[in-house]
Design an enzyme around this catalytic site. Structure first.
Site, short mmCIF file in Angstrom:
data_model
loop_
_atom_site.label_atom_id
_atom_site.label_comp_id
_atom_site.label_asym_id
_atom_site.label_seq_id
_atom_site.Cartn_x
_atom_site.Cartn_y
_atom_site.Cartn_z
N ASN A 8 0.85 -1.19 0.00
CA ASN A 8 0.00 0.00 0.00
C ASN A 8 0.89 1.24 0.00
O ASN A 8 1.70 1.44 0.92
CB ASN A 8 -0.90 -0.01 1.25
CG ASN A 8 -1.90 1.12 1.24
OD1 ASN A 8 -1.56 2.26 1.00
ND2 ASN A 8 -3.15 0.80 1.53
N HIS A 11 0.91 6.34 1.75
CA HIS A 11 1.66 7.34 2.50
C HIS A 11 2.83 7.95 1.73
O HIS A 11 3.44 8.91 2.20
CB HIS A 11 2.07 6.77 3.85
CG HIS A 11 0.87 6.49 4.71
ND1 HIS A 11 -0.07 7.48 5.00
CD2 HIS A 11 0.41 5.36 5.29
CE1 HIS A 11 -1.02 6.96 5.73
NE2 HIS A 11 -0.77 5.68 5.91
N HIS A 44 -5.76 3.47 -1.44
CA HIS A 44 -7.09 3.77 -0.91
C HIS A 44 -7.47 5.18 -1.38
O HIS A 44 -6.85 6.15 -0.97
CB HIS A 44 -7.04 3.70 0.62
CG HIS A 44 -8.37 3.95 1.27
ND1 HIS A 44 -8.55 3.82 2.63
CD2 HIS A 44 -9.59 4.34 0.78
CE1 HIS A 44 -9.81 4.10 2.95
NE2 HIS A 44 -10.45 4.43 1.83
N ARG A 46 -9.76 7.87 -0.78
CA ARG A 46 -10.70 8.29 0.24
C ARG A 46 -11.58 9.43 -0.26
O ARG A 46 -11.21 10.18 -1.17
CB ARG A 46 -9.95 8.74 1.50
CG ARG A 46 -9.15 7.64 2.18
CD ARG A 46 -8.53 8.15 3.47
NE ARG A 46 -9.57 8.51 4.42
CZ ARG A 46 -9.92 7.77 5.48
NH1 ARG A 46 -9.30 6.63 5.72
NH2 ARG A 46 -10.87 8.16 6.29
N ARG A 50 -7.31 12.74 0.99
CA ARG A 50 -6.20 13.19 1.85
C ARG A 50 -4.83 12.73 1.35
O ARG A 50 -3.82 13.33 1.71
CB ARG A 50 -6.41 12.72 3.29
CG ARG A 50 -6.30 11.23 3.50
CD ARG A 50 -6.43 10.85 4.95
NE ARG A 50 -7.74 11.18 5.50
CZ ARG A 50 -8.14 10.80 6.71
NH1 ARG A 50 -7.34 10.09 7.47
NH2 ARG A 50 -9.34 11.11 7.14
N GLU A 71 -8.76 0.28 -2.79
CA GLU A 71 -9.62 0.32 -1.60
C GLU A 71 -10.52 1.55 -1.70
O GLU A 71 -10.05 2.64 -2.05
CB GLU A 71 -8.78 0.39 -0.33
CG GLU A 71 -7.90 -0.82 -0.12
CD GLU A 71 -7.04 -0.72 1.13
OE1 GLU A 71 -6.53 -1.76 1.58
OE2 GLU A 71 -6.88 0.41 1.64
N THR A 102 -8.25 3.73 8.74
CA THR A 102 -9.43 2.88 8.83
C THR A 102 -9.50 2.23 10.20
O THR A 102 -8.53 1.62 10.66
CB THR A 102 -9.39 1.79 7.74
OG1 THR A 102 -9.27 2.43 6.46
CG2 THR A 102 -10.66 0.97 7.76
N GLU A 152 -10.86 -9.58 3.08
CA GLU A 152 -9.59 -9.20 3.70
C GLU A 152 -9.87 -9.06 5.19
O GLU A 152 -10.64 -8.19 5.61
CB GLU A 152 -9.04 -7.90 3.13
CG GLU A 152 -7.71 -7.53 3.79
CD GLU A 152 -7.10 -6.25 3.24
OE1 GLU A 152 -6.16 -5.73 3.87
OE2 GLU A 152 -7.56 -5.77 2.18
N HIS A 201 -3.72 -4.68 8.01
CA HIS A 201 -3.98 -3.53 8.87
C HIS A 201 -3.14 -3.63 10.14
O HIS A 201 -3.35 -4.48 10.99
CB HIS A 201 -5.45 -3.37 9.26
CG HIS A 201 -5.79 -1.94 9.63
ND1 HIS A 201 -5.70 -0.90 8.73
CD2 HIS A 201 -6.17 -1.38 10.78
CE1 HIS A 201 -6.04 0.23 9.30
NE2 HIS A 201 -6.32 -0.02 10.57
#
Length: 249
Positions: A8, A11, A44, A46, A50, A71, A102, A152, A201
């Site tokens: 992922n 970031h 992801h 969102r 962000r 996601e 999340t 998941e 996660h």
């Protein structure tokens, strides 16, 4: 066989958006992860944008040669983006505007009609439909009922029990063992229902091995810990170390 690792890269975009600058590039990050042996890329998108942006999705779809997992929340806006971009998989997640990350799995049981309709649209477009859920038998049953192809399992509770002093003292280790057993039982149930089983996660190099040893889990989606490690050692080494940590279980 070692489970697949999707990295992922949200970031990387977080750093970029902090200055609204062109760097660091999420496309370059995805390429570096693939070259380092990642089996796929997860992002992801969102509602508040962000980190990952709409353009990132389009560019990643054109660039990622392994596997692209998107996601997103089960909203009409996100569904239309997914149907246009056609990632390899879409993972439906719970999303709150004010959360840092999340906070838990999607409550499929409480929202079956919305999830079922979204899943049906994805499957019709030949996009693998995955649901990010807590390792709860009722949620797994609900996932099967709405036609999901993959679940998941949220590993947040297990991961939290392994962090810091909580993971050293007896109370923490007992809690971690209980959460690991919960993940095992959920994975076994999902597999019996014919669902592909992924997990993610909060997983780190230190705690992923025991989850990686669960043979029912065939895919991991891990981001923050890899990107944090990459700050010091680079993406190539960070991705390789996580692959080793998963297989070392």
């Amino acid at each position: 066989m070692t489970a697949r690792l999707n990295v992922n890269i949200d970031h990387v975009a977080t750093v970029r958006q902090a200055r609204r600058a062109p760097e660091p590039s999420v496309i370059a990050a995805a390429m570096a992860c693939e070259q380092a042996g990642a089996d796929g890329i997860t992002v992801h998108l969102r509602g508040d944008r962000r980190h990952i942006q709409d353009l990132d999705i389009r560019l990643l779809r054109d660039s990622v040669t392994t596997y692209l997992n998107l996601e997103m929340a089960a909203t009409e806006e996100m569904l239309q983006i997914a149907l246009e971009a056609k990632p390899d998989a879409v993972t439906l997640v719970a999303e709150k505007a004010d959360e840092i990350t999340t906070e838990g799995g999607l409550d499929v049981k409480a929202n079956p009609s919305v999830v079922r309709a979204t899943v049906a649209s994805l499957v019709e477009t030949k996009i693998l439909a995955s649901l990010f859920i807590d390792p709860d038998p009722d949620q797994i049953e609900a996932a099967r009922e709405v036609g999901a192809q993959q679940v998941e399992l949220c590993t947040a509770a297990y991961a939290d029990a392994t962090l810091g002093a909580r993971g050293i003292h007896s109370e923490g280790t007992t809690h971690a063992a209980a959460e690991l057993q919960r993940l095992r039982q959920a994975a076994e149930l999902a597999l019996r229902y014919g669902l592909i089983v992924a997990a993610g996660h909060g997983l780190t190099y230190r705690n992923v091995g025991k989850v990686g040893a669960l043979k029912e889990i065939t895919e991991f989606n891990i981001g923050h810990n890899i990107i944090a490690r990459a700050v010091f050692v680079g993406l190539e080494r960070a991705v390789g170390e996580m692959r080793d940590a998963i297989s070392g279980g």
